[in-house]
Design a protein around this motif. Sequence first.
Motif, PDB file in Angstrom:
ATOM      1  N   GLN A  30      13.425   2.725  -6.240  1.00  0.00           N
ATOM      2  CA  GLN A  30      12.940   3.893  -5.676  1.00  0.00           C
ATOM      3  C   GLN A  30      12.852   4.920  -6.538  1.00  0.00           C
ATOM      4  O   GLN A  30      14.210   5.540  -6.874  1.00  0.00           O
ATOM      5  N   GLY A  31      11.935   6.062  -6.190  1.00  0.00           N
ATOM      6  CA  GLY A  31      11.676   7.600  -6.906  1.00  0.00           C
ATOM      7  C   GLY A  31      11.342   7.665  -7.917  1.00  0.00           C
ATOM      8  O   GLY A  31      10.866   8.296  -8.799  1.00  0.00           O
ATOM      9  N   GLU A  32      10.743   6.126  -8.076  1.00  0.00           N
ATOM     10  CA  GLU A  32      10.460   6.048  -9.808  1.00  0.00           C
ATOM     11  C   GLU A  32       9.581   5.009  -9.924  1.00  0.00           C
ATOM     12  O   GLU A  32       9.048   4.099  -9.238  1.00  0.00           O
ATOM     13  N   ILE A  33       8.116   5.639 -10.134  1.00  0.00           N
ATOM     14  CA  ILE A  33       6.616   4.274 -10.610  1.00  0.00           C
ATOM     15  C   ILE A  33       6.323   4.276 -12.097  1.00  0.00           C
ATOM     16  O   ILE A  33       6.408   5.377 -13.413  1.00  0.00           O
ATOM     17  N   LEU A  34       5.813   3.768 -12.654  1.00  0.00           N
ATOM     18  CA  LEU A  34       4.629   3.204 -13.770  1.00  0.00           C
ATOM     19  C   LEU A  34       3.560   3.616 -13.193  1.00  0.00           C
ATOM     20  O   LEU A  34       3.206   2.985 -12.417  1.00  0.00           O
ATOM     21  N   ARG A  79       0.701  16.441 -11.281  1.00  0.00           N
ATOM     22  CA  ARG A  79      -0.557  16.864 -10.320  1.00  0.00           C
ATOM     23  C   ARG A  79       0.803  16.178  -9.857  1.00  0.00           C
ATOM     24  O   ARG A  79       0.464  16.412  -7.948  1.00  0.00           O
ATOM     25  N   LEU A  80       0.276  14.578 -10.102  1.00  0.00           N
ATOM     26  CA  LEU A  80       1.174  13.500  -9.060  1.00  0.00           C
ATOM     27  C   LEU A  80       2.456  14.005  -8.195  1.00  0.00           C
ATOM     28  O   LEU A  80       2.768  14.012  -6.931  1.00  0.00           O
ATOM     29  N   ILE A  81       3.301  14.034  -9.435  1.00  0.00           N
ATOM     30  CA  ILE A  81       4.847  14.832  -8.627  1.00  0.00           C
ATOM     31  C   ILE A  81       4.437  15.911  -7.552  1.00  0.00           C
ATOM     32  O   ILE A  81       5.462  15.708  -6.675  1.00  0.00           O
ATOM     33  N   GLN A  82       3.481  16.413  -7.881  1.00  0.00           N
ATOM     34  CA  GLN A  82       3.878  18.403  -7.437  1.00  0.00           C
ATOM     35  C   GLN A  82       3.558  17.621  -5.998  1.00  0.00           C
ATOM     36  O   GLN A  82       3.836  18.064  -5.014  1.00  0.00           O
ATOM     37  N   SER A  83       2.506  17.147  -5.643  1.00  0.00           N
ATOM     38  CA  SER A  83       1.827  16.322  -4.405  1.00  0.00           C
ATOM     39  C   SER A  83       3.112  16.025  -3.838  1.00  0.00           C
ATOM     40  O   SER A  83       2.774  15.533  -2.251  1.00  0.00           O
ATOM     41  N   VAL A  84       4.104  15.454  -3.988  1.00  0.00           N
ATOM     42  CA  VAL A  84       4.824  14.873  -3.358  1.00  0.00           C
ATOM     43  C   VAL A  84       6.717  15.127  -3.489  1.00  0.00           C
ATOM     44  O   VAL A  84       7.387  15.265  -3.157  1.00  0.00           O
ATOM     45  N   ASP A  85       6.014  16.313  -3.815  1.00  0.00           N
ATOM     46  CA  ASP A  85       7.085  17.306  -3.688  1.00  0.00           C
ATOM     47  C   ASP A  85       8.289  17.406  -4.404  1.00  0.00           C
ATOM     48  O   ASP A  85       9.787  17.505  -4.507  1.00  0.00           O
ATOM     49  N   ASP A  89       1.027  -0.869  -0.377  1.00  0.00           N
ATOM     50  CA  ASP A  89       0.273  -0.062   0.230  1.00  0.00           C
ATOM     51  C   ASP A  89       0.762   1.282   0.106  1.00  0.00           C
ATOM     52  O   ASP A  89       0.534   2.418   0.099  1.00  0.00           O
ATOM     53  N   TYR A  90       2.015   1.588  -0.439  1.00  0.00           N
ATOM     54  CA  TYR A  90       3.568   2.128  -0.215  1.00  0.00           C
ATOM     55  C   TYR A  90       4.404   2.187  -1.077  1.00  0.00           C
ATOM     56  O   TYR A  90       3.845   1.265  -2.123  1.00  0.00           O
ATOM     57  N   ILE A  91       4.583   3.468  -1.744  1.00  0.00           N
ATOM     58  CA  ILE A  91       5.504   3.257  -2.684  1.00  0.00           C
ATOM     59  C   ILE A  91       6.497   4.443  -2.236  1.00  0.00           C
ATOM     60  O   ILE A  91       6.416   5.118  -0.839  1.00  0.00           O
ATOM     61  N   TYR A  92       7.721   4.713  -2.946  1.00  0.00           N
ATOM     62  CA  TYR A  92       8.812   5.139  -1.972  1.00  0.00           C
ATOM     63  C   TYR A  92       9.156   6.584  -2.940  1.00  0.00           C
ATOM     64  O   TYR A  92       9.663   5.733  -4.194  1.00  0.00           O
ATOM     65  N   LEU A  93       9.727   7.615  -2.235  1.00  0.00           N
ATOM     66  CA  LEU A  93      10.100   8.106  -3.035  1.00  0.00           C
ATOM     67  C   LEU A  93      11.658   8.248  -3.318  1.00  0.00           C
ATOM     68  O   LEU A  93      12.086   7.260  -2.221  1.00  0.00           O
ATOM     69  N   GLU A  94      12.347   9.681  -3.692  1.00  0.00           N
ATOM     70  CA  GLU A  94      13.406   9.075  -4.118  1.00  0.00           C
ATOM     71  C   GLU A  94      14.392   9.231  -2.811  1.00  0.00           C
ATOM     72  O   GLU A  94      15.627   8.844  -2.320  1.00  0.00           O
ATOM     73  N   ASP A  95      14.148   9.853  -1.864  1.00  0.00           N
ATOM     74  CA  ASP A  95      15.091  10.545  -0.469  1.00  0.00           C
ATOM     75  C   ASP A  95      14.002   8.950   0.572  1.00  0.00           C
ATOM     76  O   ASP A  95      14.287   9.442   1.800  1.00  0.00           O
ATOM     77  N   THR A  96      13.821   8.333  -0.539  1.00  0.00           N
ATOM     78  CA  THR A  96      13.287   6.798   1.221  1.00  0.00           C
ATOM     79  C   THR A  96      11.784   7.105   1.836  1.00  0.00           C
ATOM     80  O   THR A  96      11.591   6.069   2.813  1.00  0.00           O
ATOM     81  N   THR A  97      11.197   8.356   1.102  1.00  0.00           N
ATOM     82  CA  THR A  97       9.772   8.571   2.392  1.00  0.00           C
ATOM     83  C   THR A  97       8.771   7.737   1.344  1.00  0.00           C
ATOM     84  O   THR A  97       8.742   7.508   1.075  1.00  0.00           O
ATOM     85  N   LYS A  98       8.349   6.940   2.519  1.00  0.00           N
ATOM     86  CA  LYS A  98       7.076   5.924   2.432  1.00  0.00           C
ATOM     87  C   LYS A  98       5.946   7.155   2.076  1.00  0.00           C
ATOM     88  O   LYS A  98       5.663   7.520   3.198  1.00  0.00           O
ATOM     89  N   VAL A  99       5.200   6.580   0.944  1.00  0.00           N
ATOM     90  CA  VAL A  99       3.855   6.991   0.636  1.00  0.00           C
ATOM     91  C   VAL A  99       2.823   6.748   0.406  1.00  0.00           C
ATOM     92  O   VAL A  99       2.894   5.447  -0.189  1.00  0.00           O
ATOM     93  N   SER A 100       1.963   6.946   1.434  1.00  0.00           N
ATOM     94  CA  SER A 100       1.074   5.407   1.510  1.00  0.00           C
ATOM     95  C   SER A 100      -0.010   5.948  -0.100  1.00  0.00           C
ATOM     96  O   SER A 100      -0.500   6.584  -0.664  1.00  0.00           O
ATOM     97  N   LEU A 101      -0.631   4.726  -0.865  1.00  0.00           N
ATOM     98  CA  LEU A 101      -1.705   5.076  -1.855  1.00  0.00           C
ATOM     99  C   LEU A 101      -2.748   5.913  -1.339  1.00  0.00           C
ATOM    100  O   LEU A 101      -3.436   6.450  -2.516  1.00  0.00           O
ATOM    101  N   ALA A 149      -2.990   8.248   0.388  1.00  0.00           N
ATOM    102  CA  ALA A 149      -2.744  10.061   0.579  1.00  0.00           C
ATOM    103  C   ALA A 149      -2.298  10.425  -0.980  1.00  0.00           C
ATOM    104  O   ALA A 149      -2.233  11.290  -1.857  1.00  0.00           O
ATOM    105  N   PHE A 150      -1.652   9.229  -1.593  1.00  0.00           N
ATOM    106  CA  PHE A 150      -1.333   9.501  -3.575  1.00  0.00           C
ATOM    107  C   PHE A 150      -1.983   9.859  -3.781  1.00  0.00           C
ATOM    108  O   PHE A 150      -1.897  10.444  -4.869  1.00  0.00           O
ATOM    109  N   ILE A 151      -3.079   8.765  -3.792  1.00  0.00           N
ATOM    110  CA  ILE A 151      -3.904   8.486  -5.558  1.00  0.00           C
ATOM    111  C   ILE A 151      -5.518   9.369  -4.706  1.00  0.00           C
ATOM    112  O   ILE A 151      -5.901  10.056  -5.339  1.00  0.00           O
ATOM    113  N   PHE A 152      -5.937   8.863  -3.939  1.00  0.00           N
ATOM    114  CA  PHE A 152      -7.167   8.722  -3.548  1.00  0.00           C
ATOM    115  C   PHE A 152      -7.492   9.352  -2.589  1.00  0.00           C
ATOM    116  O   PHE A 152      -8.081  10.108  -1.990  1.00  0.00           O
TER     117      PHE A 152
END
Length: 464
Positions: free
Chosen positions: A404-408, A428-434, A367-379, A381-384
């Motif tokens: 890490q830091g990349e998604i398809l 918008r997705l990219i901006q939402s995670v700085d 249920d989580y994706i990982y940003l380039e700085d190792t931050t874990k973000v829940s779906l 928060a990120f999508i829904f």
Amino acid sequence: MKSIEDLFYPVLKVYNGLPLPVRNFVGSVYRKIPKKYKYGSFFYEYNQRINNFENVDYNLQVLKSEKLLIKQVNRSIKSIHFYSNYTTIKTVSELRNLPIIQKGDILENISNFLNEKKKEKFLKSNTGGSSGTPFSFYIEKGITRPKEAAHFEWYWGKYSFNEGDRVLMIRGKALRNNAKYEFQAIHNKLVISCYNVGQDDMAEIYNQILKFKPSFIHAYPSALLTFTKELEIYLKDTSFDLNIETIFLGSEKVYKRDEEFLEKFYNSKVINWYGHSECLIHGGRCEVSGDYHFFPFYGFLELIDEDDKQINDPGIEGRIVATGFDNAVMPLIRYDTGDLGVYSANHVCKCGFKGKSLSSISGRSKDYIYLEDTTKVSLTAFIFGQHHKEFQKVKELQITQRIQGEILLKILPLNGFTEKEQSMFKQRLIQSVDHKLSVEIEIVNEIEKTHRGKHTLLKQYIKE
């Protein structure tokens, strides 16, 4: 008394392979078999257990539940090789002396977890699991399936369902011969496959639904959402023209915005629960508080931290560890489900339930994706949680992360999705995670389902 249901289960593939008219004839005859023959004696024994729990106060419920737990643990210590070096327990606090087991422990040597003296009661089952990793295990003939039948007759019955009521079932898996729908007499269900269903099919399918007149819907959340989005376009400004009493959603996580959409579209309440194929614990989501109430007569729930210590306080996330009460052939004691939960602060719910409740349930890494700085973000928060307007153009989506830091982001569009809209959605997705994530969008004609027809929202290849 033996269970015809268990005798029928091993030949289910043969039954499903019969021509539809023959299958429905057999199914209609089977549906009329009295429950005492169909399910056997444990069906009634479990029903009586529910009644005994419901008619006593909370403290006695706790004692009864602990008695069931201790009996199961001690039976396992005496009959299962894996537990043979452990001492029988007298109190629930001694449960912590036994190890927490995971799917991998069982896969390494499944024979260590089997009661060979009850080989005649072995009934093989399997699950792909929410991770998609296949897992075969054994349930008990005459016990597990009759228990499930009795339990869900009680649970669905709380929402006005009676056996034989007409049910519209929505599934993501293709039907035989790629049929768009079929009537299944064995459970009095009209089954709709949302697999590759589009606007060209909706008139015929909707007409079949109106003719069938279901009172209930049973579905995987993802399948019902996919179908309903297409149906909403077809109906335009017209309302859904049937009275649906309850929508039963199981086997997948339901997000709040999706639940609200389904409630509004069908003008019906949505009921969701937590459970799994191993049949160890079961929690129903409360309509009042939104908490998942775990039924003390079904199995025993623990929350465990990363140091394998018990969590007893609300608000702290822990691993959901489960012990079932009623499988003597392959008892799973302190089984790590792979999910995370948080105890609710409401020990006594406004609905009247008193006992163990979870305010939230999520998957461990899926249920989580990982940003380039190792931050874990829940779906969530990120999508829904973002309420992106582009969702109106999306029929299905799936996220894959290998780096890490990349998604398809694979998107099956609903009603046109221009390159400009894709670009805006991506930004918008990219901006939402700085800007700590690279997003690639791929428009596809199909999003692969599991062998059971479930939708995998996130394919996460990064391990914690």
